[in-house]
Design an enzyme around this catalytic site. Structure first.
Site, PDB file in Angstrom:
ATOM      1  N   GLY A 122      32.214 -93.100 -14.281  1.00 54.51           N
ATOM      2  CA  GLY A 122      33.335 -92.192 -13.975  1.00 54.51           C
ATOM      3  C   GLY A 122      34.450 -92.972 -13.313  1.00 54.51           C
ATOM      4  N   SER A 170      39.516 -92.427 -13.175  1.00 53.65           N
ATOM      5  CA  SER A 170      40.465 -91.657 -12.362  1.00 53.65           C
ATOM      6  C   SER A 170      39.802 -91.209 -11.073  1.00 53.65           C
ATOM      7  CB  SER A 170      41.010 -90.443 -13.138  1.00 53.65           C
ATOM      8  OG  SER A 170      39.959 -89.590 -13.517  1.00 53.65           O
ATOM      9  N   GLY A 171      40.596 -90.604 -10.215  1.00 53.00           N
ATOM     10  CA  GLY A 171      40.070 -89.977  -9.007  1.00 53.00           C
ATOM     11  C   GLY A 171      39.299 -90.926  -8.104  1.00 53.00           C
ATOM     12  N   ALA A 209      28.621 -90.939 -20.812  1.00 55.06           N
ATOM     13  CA  ALA A 209      27.685 -91.520 -19.833  1.00 55.06           C
ATOM     14  C   ALA A 209      26.348 -90.787 -19.802  1.00 55.06           C
ATOM     15  CB  ALA A 209      28.300 -91.497 -18.433  1.00 55.06           C
ATOM     16  N   ALA A 260      32.819 -86.466 -13.210  1.00 53.72           N
ATOM     17  CA  ALA A 260      33.186 -85.057 -13.086  1.00 53.72           C
ATOM     18  C   ALA A 260      33.360 -84.565 -14.510  1.00 53.72           C
ATOM     19  CB  ALA A 260      34.472 -84.879 -12.289  1.00 53.72           C
ATOM     20  N   TYR A 269      33.096 -72.857  -3.195  1.00 59.00           N
ATOM     21  CA  TYR A 269      32.621 -74.213  -3.485  1.00 59.00           C
ATOM     22  C   TYR A 269      31.174 -74.450  -3.059  1.00 59.00           C
ATOM     23  CZ  TYR A 269      32.713 -79.006  -4.879  1.00 59.00           C
ATOM     24  OH  TYR A 269      32.407 -80.171  -5.527  1.00 59.00           O
TER      25      TYR A 269
HETATM   26  P1  NAI Z   1      38.018 -87.171 -12.119  1.00 57.38           P
HETATM   27  O1  NAI Z   1      38.143 -86.120 -13.154  1.00 57.38           O
HETATM   28  O2  NAI Z   1      39.232 -87.794 -11.572  1.00 57.38           O
HETATM   29  O3  NAI Z   1      37.089 -88.350 -12.675  1.00 57.38           O
HETATM   30  C1  NAI Z   1      35.979 -88.082 -13.474  1.00 57.38           C
HETATM   31  C2  NAI Z   1      35.560 -89.321 -14.215  1.00 57.38           C
HETATM   32  O4  NAI Z   1      34.412 -89.026 -15.009  1.00 57.38           O
HETATM   33  C3  NAI Z   1      36.615 -89.873 -15.187  1.00 57.38           C
HETATM   34  O5  NAI Z   1      36.561 -91.274 -15.144  1.00 57.38           O
HETATM   35  C4  NAI Z   1      36.115 -89.374 -16.542  1.00 57.38           C
HETATM   36  O6  NAI Z   1      36.525 -90.175 -17.633  1.00 57.38           O
HETATM   37  C5  NAI Z   1      34.630 -89.485 -16.332  1.00 57.38           C
HETATM   38  N1  NAI Z   1      33.822 -88.677 -17.247  1.00 57.38           N
HETATM   39  C6  NAI Z   1      33.820 -87.334 -17.418  1.00 57.38           C
HETATM   40  N2  NAI Z   1      32.900 -86.974 -18.331  1.00 57.38           N
HETATM   41  C7  NAI Z   1      32.307 -88.116 -18.744  1.00 57.38           C
HETATM   42  C8  NAI Z   1      31.276 -88.415 -19.674  1.00 57.38           C
HETATM   43  N3  NAI Z   1      30.636 -87.467 -20.362  1.00 57.38           N
HETATM   44  N4  NAI Z   1      30.942 -89.709 -19.857  1.00 57.38           N
HETATM   45  C9  NAI Z   1      31.569 -90.697 -19.177  1.00 57.38           C
HETATM   46  N5  NAI Z   1      32.526 -90.471 -18.285  1.00 57.38           N
HETATM   47  C10 NAI Z   1      32.894 -89.197 -18.065  1.00 57.38           C
HETATM   48  O7  NAI Z   1      37.112 -86.518 -10.968  1.00 57.38           O
HETATM   49  P2  NAI Z   1      36.988 -86.790  -9.398  1.00 57.38           P
HETATM   50  O8  NAI Z   1      37.752 -85.758  -8.677  1.00 57.38           O
HETATM   51  O9  NAI Z   1      37.205 -88.209  -9.086  1.00 57.38           O
HETATM   52  O10 NAI Z   1      35.435 -86.440  -9.165  1.00 57.38           O
HETATM   53  C11 NAI Z   1      34.412 -87.413  -9.159  1.00 57.38           C
HETATM   54  C12 NAI Z   1      33.268 -86.950  -8.273  1.00 57.38           C
HETATM   55  O11 NAI Z   1      33.737 -86.801  -6.953  1.00 57.38           O
HETATM   56  C13 NAI Z   1      32.696 -85.574  -8.665  1.00 57.38           C
HETATM   57  O12 NAI Z   1      31.298 -85.580  -8.422  1.00 57.38           O
HETATM   58  C14 NAI Z   1      33.374 -84.637  -7.701  1.00 57.38           C
HETATM   59  O13 NAI Z   1      32.636 -83.462  -7.462  1.00 57.38           O
HETATM   60  C15 NAI Z   1      33.389 -85.517  -6.473  1.00 57.38           C
HETATM   61  N6  NAI Z   1      34.353 -85.089  -5.449  1.00 57.38           N
HETATM   62  C16 NAI Z   1      35.653 -84.801  -5.737  1.00 57.38           C
HETATM   63  C17 NAI Z   1      36.512 -84.354  -4.746  1.00 57.38           C
HETATM   64  C18 NAI Z   1      37.936 -83.977  -5.032  1.00 57.38           C
HETATM   65  O14 NAI Z   1      38.528 -83.339  -4.170  1.00 57.38           O
HETATM   66  N7  NAI Z   1      38.503 -84.359  -6.150  1.00 57.38           N
HETATM   67  C19 NAI Z   1      36.049 -84.209  -3.354  1.00 57.38           C
HETATM   68  C20 NAI Z   1      34.691 -84.603  -3.147  1.00 57.38           C
HETATM   69  C21 NAI Z   1      33.874 -85.001  -4.170  1.00 57.38           C
HETATM   70 NA    NA Z   2      36.009 -90.436 -10.724  1.00 54.92          NA
END
Ligand code: NAI
Ligand code: NA
Length: 398
Positions: A48, A51-52, A112, A141, A236
């Protein structure tokens, strides 16, 4: 190139490739102003990564600790009329910058959750990445996960459990605050959310790497969670996502025991709330994030995503004195957000934000929110243009 954003509701349909590149470069630049992560890992797999939190962690470990990285993501290159996804261009920009620094930055784009992906990554680590890794960051995510038997998908939901929940979202396309209500999830929706966003796939990855003898002595793995406050609890942590996160937390305890044979550790990094493609959908969340950002900026404690993940890596996961956790073995990088003073101020402000005044920045950081959201796709707040019909409309009443 002049590319206009196409936004539908809270979804950005396109991206600005040059803007994505600048955004990654700016995150790298910010990171380079921060202290180095002296005891960080050197061979990292980020699941993942595009991004993020995953991208910010990859940037932190590569540019803060000189780590070689493998990134897995699910993104689309441009084709025909379609711009491709922001994450696609983020990967390109990261790789270019890392290679300039003499670091390995390998990307795998695909699912993944699938075994062929695991196999490709295993083969690459064995043949070209030095044969072992010392850190696995799990930052997926996803909305869906293919069922292994080929019978369709499990779907994740963002719903309350037990009781319905109502709250506002910011419709970014229309620049309006709208109230949305969510019925409680069915038991199947809860189960499917756990399948997609719980720890099962994280555990599969760790066990696969272990059975292929690719885990270094002292290996660490981390997955990210959000716990939040009373404001966000019903939608949440008390909802479907919370059930998935509890499963993720249990998985970290199981993996921590499993990794002891490598003197390794598995952890949960509890992060602060950040604007993301997913978080803008959650009723009540946008206003909460806007109020949070207002309060933290006033206190001088606001962090960008990359600064936040750098702190999580440097002060918590790779703290030279040992991993810093709370009494439940959780890394609490959400300390600033959950400071009772900050929460009390958020409560006070959120009450004052209305569908009429939310754009004023008086009680909540609307400008910052829009800038963050547009930035996810390589745009700026100024790129947003409203058709005259929308600009002249009265704001929607709650
Ligand atoms: P994001 O959407 O920015 O990043 C998600 C990543 O997962 C991307 O790189 C995407 O390409 C990849 N991805 C999605 N489906 C995929 C698949 N089937 N195979 C391979 N790659 C795949 O999300 P974000 O916000 O960075 O979230 C990441 C984690 O952090 C999650 O578990 C989320 O719950 C957690 N989190 C997020 C917070 C927020 O406020 N954004 C706060 C606390 C935790
Ligand atoms: Na991410």
């Amino acid at each position: 190139m002049d590319i206009r954003p196409i936004i539908k509701g809270v979804i950005a349909k396109n991206c600005n490739p040059e803007g994505c590149r600048e955004s990654v470069q700016s995150q790298i630049h910010q990171l380079q102003q921060l202290p180095a992560i002296s005891t960080g890992p050197k061979k990292v797999l980020v699941i993942g990564a595009s991004s993020g939190l995953g991208l910010a962690t990859r940037i932190s470990l590569a540019f803060g600790g000189r780590a070689d990285t493998i990134g897995i993501s699910y993104e689309r290159p441009p084709s025909g009329e379609k711009s491709g996804t922001a994450g696609w261009f983020n990967n390109l920009a990261f790789t270019e910058a890392a290679e300039k620094e003499g670091l390995i930055a390998k990307n795998f784009v695909g699912d993944a959750y699938s075994e062929p992906m695991q196999q490709q990554v295993v083969d690459y680590i064995r043949s070209e990445f030095g044969g072992s890794i010392d850190c696995i960051v799990y930052s997926l995510a996803a909305g869906v996960r293919p069922r292994p038997d080929g019978s369709g998908f499990w779907k994740s939901s963002l719903k309350p459990v037990g009781e319905p929940f109502a709250g506002n979202i910011i419709n970014i396309e229309k620049d309006q605050m709208q109230s949305v209500s969510m019925p409680p999830a069915s038991p199947e929706e809860v189960q499917e959310t756990v399948k997609v966003m719980g720890g099962e796939n994280w555990e599969e990855w760790i066990r696969c790497l272990d059975s292929n003898n690719l885990l270094a002595r002292g290996v660490k793995t981390i997955a990210f969670s959000y716990i939040g406050s009373d404001v966000t609890y019903p939608i949440y942590f008390g909802g479907t996502m919370g059930q998935a996160k509890l499963h993720l937390h249990d998985t970290s305890d199981r993996l921590n025991k499993f990794l002891s044979k490598h003197q390794g550790e598995a952890h949960i990094g509890v992060s602060t709330a950040l604007v993301s493609k997913a978080s803008v959908f959650i009723p009540g969340f946008s206003c909460y994030m806007m109020a949070l950002s207002k309060v933290l900026k006033q206190k001088g404690e606001h962090e960008t995503c990359v600064a936040h993940m750098h702190r999580m890596m440097k002060d918590f996961l790779f703290n030279p004195e040992g991993v810093k956790t709370d009494e439940n073995r959780l890394i609490r990088a959400d300390d600033r957000e959950l400071n009772p003073e900050v929460q009390a101020e958020i409560f006070r402000l959120i009450d004052k934000v209305t569908a009429e005044n939310f754009r004023s920045d008086q009680y909540a950081d609307y400008s910052g929110f829009i800038e963050e959201f547009m930035g996810l796709s390589g745009f700026t707040a100024k790129d947003r243009v409203f058709p005259e019909t929308i600009a002249s409309q009265e704001p929607a009443l709650k």
